[in-house]
Write an enzyme that holds these catalytic residues in place. Structure first.
Site, PDB file in Angstrom:
ATOM      1  N   LEU A  34       0.815  -1.216   0.000  1.00 39.42           N
ATOM      2  CA  LEU A  34       0.000   0.000   0.000  1.00 39.42           C
ATOM      3  C   LEU A  34       0.846   1.263   0.000  1.00 39.42           C
ATOM      4  CD1 LEU A  34      -2.585  -1.142   2.727  1.00 39.42           C
ATOM      5  CD2 LEU A  34      -2.609  -1.598   0.260  1.00 39.42           C
ATOM      6  N   TYR A  74       1.942  10.762 -12.124  1.00 38.50           N
ATOM      7  CA  TYR A  74       1.415   9.829 -11.125  1.00 38.50           C
ATOM      8  C   TYR A  74       0.925   8.549 -11.782  1.00 38.50           C
ATOM      9  CZ  TYR A  74      -1.614   7.945  -7.456  1.00 38.50           C
ATOM     10  OH  TYR A  74      -2.227   7.126  -6.529  1.00 38.50           O
ATOM     11  N   HIS A 102     -42.690  15.947  37.089  1.00 33.65           N
ATOM     12  CA  HIS A 102     -42.535  15.808  38.533  1.00 33.65           C
ATOM     13  C   HIS A 102     -43.629  14.890  39.082  1.00 33.65           C
ATOM     14  CE1 HIS A 102     -39.556  18.885  38.212  1.00 33.65           C
ATOM     15  NE2 HIS A 102     -40.419  19.837  37.856  1.00 33.65           N
ATOM     16  N   PRO A 103     -43.435  14.327  40.268  1.00 32.88           N
ATOM     17  CA  PRO A 103     -44.460  13.438  40.852  1.00 32.88           C
ATOM     18  C   PRO A 103     -45.836  14.098  40.881  1.00 32.88           C
ATOM     19  CG  PRO A 103     -42.449  13.305  42.136  1.00 32.88           C
ATOM     20  CD  PRO A 103     -42.236  14.409  41.136  1.00 32.88           C
ATOM     21  N   GLY A 104     -46.842  13.340  40.427  1.00 34.52           N
ATOM     22  CA  GLY A 104     -48.217  13.820  40.429  1.00 34.52           C
ATOM     23  C   GLY A 104     -48.607  14.650  39.226  1.00 34.52           C
ATOM     24  N   LYS A 113       2.299   4.610 -11.389  1.00 29.55           N
ATOM     25  CA  LYS A 113       1.425   3.523 -10.938  1.00 29.55           C
ATOM     26  C   LYS A 113       1.391   2.388 -11.962  1.00 29.55           C
ATOM     27  CE  LYS A 113      -0.243   4.511  -6.859  1.00 29.55           C
ATOM     28  NZ  LYS A 113       0.012   3.605  -5.705  1.00 29.55           N
ATOM     29  N   ASN A 166     -10.864   7.393  -6.275  1.00 28.24           N
ATOM     30  CA  ASN A 166     -10.629   8.155  -5.049  1.00 28.24           C
ATOM     31  C   ASN A 166     -11.180   7.388  -3.848  1.00 28.24           C
ATOM     32  OD1 ASN A 166      -9.664  10.965  -6.052  1.00 28.24           O
ATOM     33  ND2 ASN A 166     -11.423  10.494  -7.338  1.00 28.24           N
TER      34      ASN A 166
END
Length: 370
Positions: free
Chosen positions: A53, A103, A280-282, A107, A132
């Site tokens: 690689l 390039y 909240h409670p209740g 290659k 790519n």
């Protein structure tokens, strides 16, 4: 199996190394540009399989293309031939090998070195002409436009687009690595020399920029794009990998009143939104019905009583739920509903709605259950 990875510190090399270590059945040998050819020969002697690689993408001097791509590959092939063993080699080439530039020429020369080794020594070789490649751990201004765009947009820097209609072919790093691993598992089957990675995504520079910009914009709008499949899924993962530490989190708006709090967490273009609320409670929340909107409730913490009443027939139904026994409770169109905290502690409830709340058309009509 001893697997040698050249260019192990590079973008593809890092991802492949991590995946092979996860599989746990191989010993990973690595070669980087800081090491000598003597060290490379020692590694080749120990190797059973090679992923080549190492390479040069954007050198300051074009001669580095020849040195880093063509000559290094030729040296590697000579060392494999010298070993007298059939050591399979996989090389990451480029679709630019078909083009007449420095390039691409380097290659193509690297490919020819492998083909010569195969022809003269019957050594197993595989060539990937990759377009790519993008994904996590790629380098901005080096690996691809995707990396550059993701880095700059994530860091609030400008991006430069010369031709928004310019076409791009992309492959995702996870797909590249998966193909490498599959080949490694079945190389004795003598697969074809030239290998392909799928899927290959087709897009344009302008479309790519728009997609990545949408990820940044979603933090402001609260609407996450469709990031679950295909190219957008892969781009989103890549974009997130470029976030600076300061953007690993972002604040949400918390609405509070005497009943408790309400927070919208995540909105989607067409699959509704996720929120949570406390009571909240209740305290009783709700007391309304919908014509079309639907919701799913899940008690995360505390105890709750859900109550329902059909607005035409007056039919009534209730049920209890608590955080220790997860159960999803649906809201039904045409049924008024509310939820009461019947415990002694704060009630925390997750809520999914099938649509984003629209203040102009809320589809929420007040109607007391009792």
């Amino acid at each position: 199996m001893n697997i040698l990875i050249t260019g192990a510190n590079g973008f593809v090399g890092k991802n492949l190394s991590v995946r092979l270590k996860e599989l746990g059945s191989h010993t990973i040998l690595t070669y980087t540009k800081e090491q000598s050819l003597v060290e490379l020969e020692q590694l080749v002697v120990m190797s059973d399989f090679i992923f080549h690689l190492a390479g040069v993408n954007r050198p300051q001097n074009p001669i580095e293309f020849t040195q880093g791509n063509a000559e290094l590959t030729d040296d590697l092939c000579a060392l494999v031939a010298k070993s007298g063993r059939d050591i399979p080699i996989v090389i990451s080439s480029s679709t630019q090998a078909e083009l007449d530039n420095a390039y691409g020429i380097s290659k193509l020369s690297a490919e020819e070195s492998l083909l010569k080794l195969n022809r003269e020594q019957q050594n197993t070789v595989y060539i990937y002409r990759l377009p790519n490649v993008f994904g996590k751990w790629s380098r901005a201004n080096y690996n691809s436009a995707v990396a550059t765009f993701c880095h700059n947009i994530a860091h609030d820097l400008p991006i430069k687009i010369n031709d928004p209609l310019a076409k791009l072919s992309l492959v995702y790093i996870d797909d590249v690595v998966a193909s490498f691993v599959d080949l490694l598992s079945g190389w004795n089957d003598k697969a074809e020399i030239y290998q392909n990675v799928t899927p290959v995504y087709q897009t344009t520079v302008g479309e790519l920029a728009d997609i990545i910009e949408s990820f940044k914009d979603s933090i402001v709008s609260g609407i996450t794009p469709r990031v679950g499949t295909g190219l957008v899924r892969a781009l989103y993962s890549t974009y997130l990998s470029f976030l600076p530490l300061s953007k690993f989190s972002y604040p949400l708006v918390k609405h509070e009143d005497p009943r408790g709090s309400f927070v919208e967490m995540l909105k989607t273009p067409d699959c509704g939104q996720f929120s949570f609320f406390t009571a909240h409670p209740g305290i009783t929340r709700g007391g309304h019905y919908h014509h079309t909107k639907t919701e799913k409730f899940l008690v995360i913490k505390g105890k709750a009583k859900y109550r329902f009443r059909q607005i035409i027939t007056d039919e009534y139904y209730e049920l209890d739920a608590d955080g220790n026994n997860p159960v999803v409770v649906e809201t039904i169109p045409g049924w008024s509903h509310d939820i009461t905290n019947i415990g002694d502690d704060e009630l925390v409830v997750m809520l999914w709605a099938n649509e984003i709340f629209d203040r102009e058309k809320p589809d929420t009509i007040g109607f007391k259950v009792n």
